[in-house]
Design an enzyme around this catalytic site. Sequence first.
Site, PDB file in Angstrom:
ATOM      1  N   SER A 470       0.814  -1.211   0.000  1.00 11.75           N
ATOM      2  CA  SER A 470       0.000   0.000   0.000  1.00 11.75           C
ATOM      3  C   SER A 470       0.851   1.266   0.000  1.00 11.75           C
ATOM      4  CB  SER A 470      -0.945  -0.043   1.206  1.00 11.75           C
ATOM      5  OG  SER A 470      -1.917   0.961   1.124  1.00 11.75           O
ATOM      6  N   ASP A 481       9.892   5.741 -10.304  1.00 10.62           N
ATOM      7  CA  ASP A 481       9.494   6.427 -11.529  1.00 10.62           C
ATOM      8  C   ASP A 481      10.318   7.696 -11.760  1.00 10.62           C
ATOM      9  OD1 ASP A 481       7.643   4.482 -12.018  1.00 10.62           O
ATOM     10  OD2 ASP A 481       5.909   5.632 -11.298  1.00 10.62           O
ATOM     11  N   LYS A 496      -0.858  -4.161  -3.246  1.00 14.97           N
ATOM     12  CA  LYS A 496      -2.121  -3.567  -2.800  1.00 14.97           C
ATOM     13  C   LYS A 496      -2.220  -2.149  -3.348  1.00 14.97           C
ATOM     14  CE  LYS A 496      -4.731  -2.181   1.321  1.00 14.97           C
ATOM     15  NZ  LYS A 496      -4.754  -0.728   1.035  1.00 14.97           N
TER      16      LYS A 496
END
Length: 711
Positions: A470, A481, A496
């Site tokens: 999560s 990224d 998740k």
Amino acid sequence: MKKSFLILMLTVIVSAASCSFTTKVENDPDKDKLLIDLISYVLGKGHYDAKNINDDFSKEVFSDYIDALDPLKRYFYKSDIDEFKRYEKLVDDEIRNKDITFFNLTYNRLQQRMAEARILHKEILEKPFNFEKDESIDTDYEKLPYVASKIDMRNRWRLQLKFNVLSSYYDKVEEQIDSVTKNSNYKRKTSVVLEQEAREMTEKSLKDYFEIADDLERKDWFSIYINSIVEEFDPHTYYFAPQDKDRFDIAMSGKLEGIGARLQKKNNNVEVIEVISGGPAWRGNEVEVGDLILKVKQEDENEPVSIVGMRLDDAVSLIKGPKGTKVTLVVKKVDGTTEFIEITRDIVELEETYAKSSIVKKNDKIFGIVNLPKFYFNMQDYNQRNAAKDVKQEIIRLKEQNMDGLVIDLRDNGGGSLQTVVDIAGLFIEKGPVVQVRTKGESPEVLSDKDRSILWDGPLVILVNELSASASEILAAAMQDYKRAIIIGSKQTYGKGTVQNVMDLNRWMRSNDFGDLGALKLTTQKFYRVNGGSTQLEGVKSDVVVPDRYSYIDIGEKDQENPLPWDKIAAADYKIWNGYIDFDQTINNSKERMSKNDQLKLIEENAKWVRQRRDVNMYSLQYGKYKSNIAANEKRVEYFKAIGDYKTNLTFQSLPYERKMMQEDSILERKRNRWHESLSKDVYVEEAISVLEDLKINNIRRSKNPVSLKN
């Protein structure tokens, strides 16, 4: 995100004004029916991917609920299941009609069967077991059929109890062999005596088990039924009964109001099993581990209330209370004396749930490591202590020690507050998107760091594993990224990619004569990486993949029941970090080192063996075969002990502020020493530091972005 969610909730609340449960509250005395009606309505209106409550849904609820009641299939008979199956396709109808006939039937039958089991297990344990008889037990309970007769039920219990007793008997035999080896005058016990002692141990364990079961009330079993319904929507939607909601709040904030002691039930007594460092009980230095709390008196009461035999939850409710209030405990000390101990309650912070940091020294360089167990926050007031504030403070302290690189350890971090992720990511990048969040039927919303200042612009590594979930995945994904950090860890993280909101069910009621209704943790949104990909099911794939003990165990989101699917949206507008000179080459160097690392090869071999052991379901109950199997396993365990013998060339040291605290807190010192000892054997931390050494920074980049230490 907040705006879209509030619009959704406003719509639902307005709609609820004419819903049946609001008009029948005063006329319907059954709280269970009210809960079913209210929760099913909230699920239908508020869940991100609401399910159709139909016959197929009913069958899934039926299966999961029965399994939750009797996972080892040692209570219900085949005839019970056949009787229950009349409702297999009727659960959906009962939900719509606010009918709880099926629950009442299963609850009453379970109480009956558990009462029978209390008698049955005692009868079986009255007689010795024959460990020379060649028989075995199958522990793959999911595939076992339900028993058809009382004879079959007795045999199932007999095999399970024999298995438990055999394990204890084996341990006692081995302990006696060790005692005789160490002391030639040791008085040996016969195998008959050892077997009897093993049966008595098993009897005591079952007594404790049934005491816990006796503490469960009808409402506790009804919570199991409700959760069998709500978890069909997805694995993270969950109903919290009132006291469960309190525990969830404590877990999220890392703090509670009370005396600062962990308690457990023991033979109808409430025993202190831990005194929390820094709490009121610890400061008073009168309550000790092993003390039994017999009575509790509030400051406005004349007489103490006995809690002997009381449910643990009810006893805890009497002991804890608001900051500043006083409570008197009547305590039976370990030496048998009885004392009256007055404690002023206070806020107790559970330090093990908070961020902690350490200086890492290698050769002539200093690095920092911050361990973050969860993304904690106060659900009532975000401005109070939270993960982002603590991580920021630890980084500032590490910068004061002139660290050359930073490791953020998110291993085993199951997540928490979304806002803290955005705030923490902002410590490492210029302003820009961190995560995208989508509510059902709406366009994605981009949550961004809006502060151009950067607290740490040096080399950064993030450690993850299969249990990083999560919020951990959001931070790792954003840093990946942006190419801001190198991610080291498992093949992928947990997977998740959903957001939950906790809804207080009491707020839905215009009037309520039933007391606290609890809360519903509801999946309302999905989040996406800034590159547009979802972490749902796929998780975050590490830049440098290293094996660990979870590598071959099915523990991720994809291995759960009813997970939401993976999907992708458009990427956000973001710029890759250009502060590194040799980012990709550093990753390749790390991969090459890891491929040659003997410690990691041993860890992977161990992970494969652990998986093989988990797949074993048949066990011999004949002592000779059982012993041989144990010996073979112990030989492998001995072989893998070398994992724990590994030692890095790193040294670890607490920050100055903690070293000062340790002068008055020996418990903190012991905790940090254990942590440092563990880190000194950690091959993953070792590689993280090597990666930080390899990373070369573009100095021009750094000079354009001065570091800000603002609060």
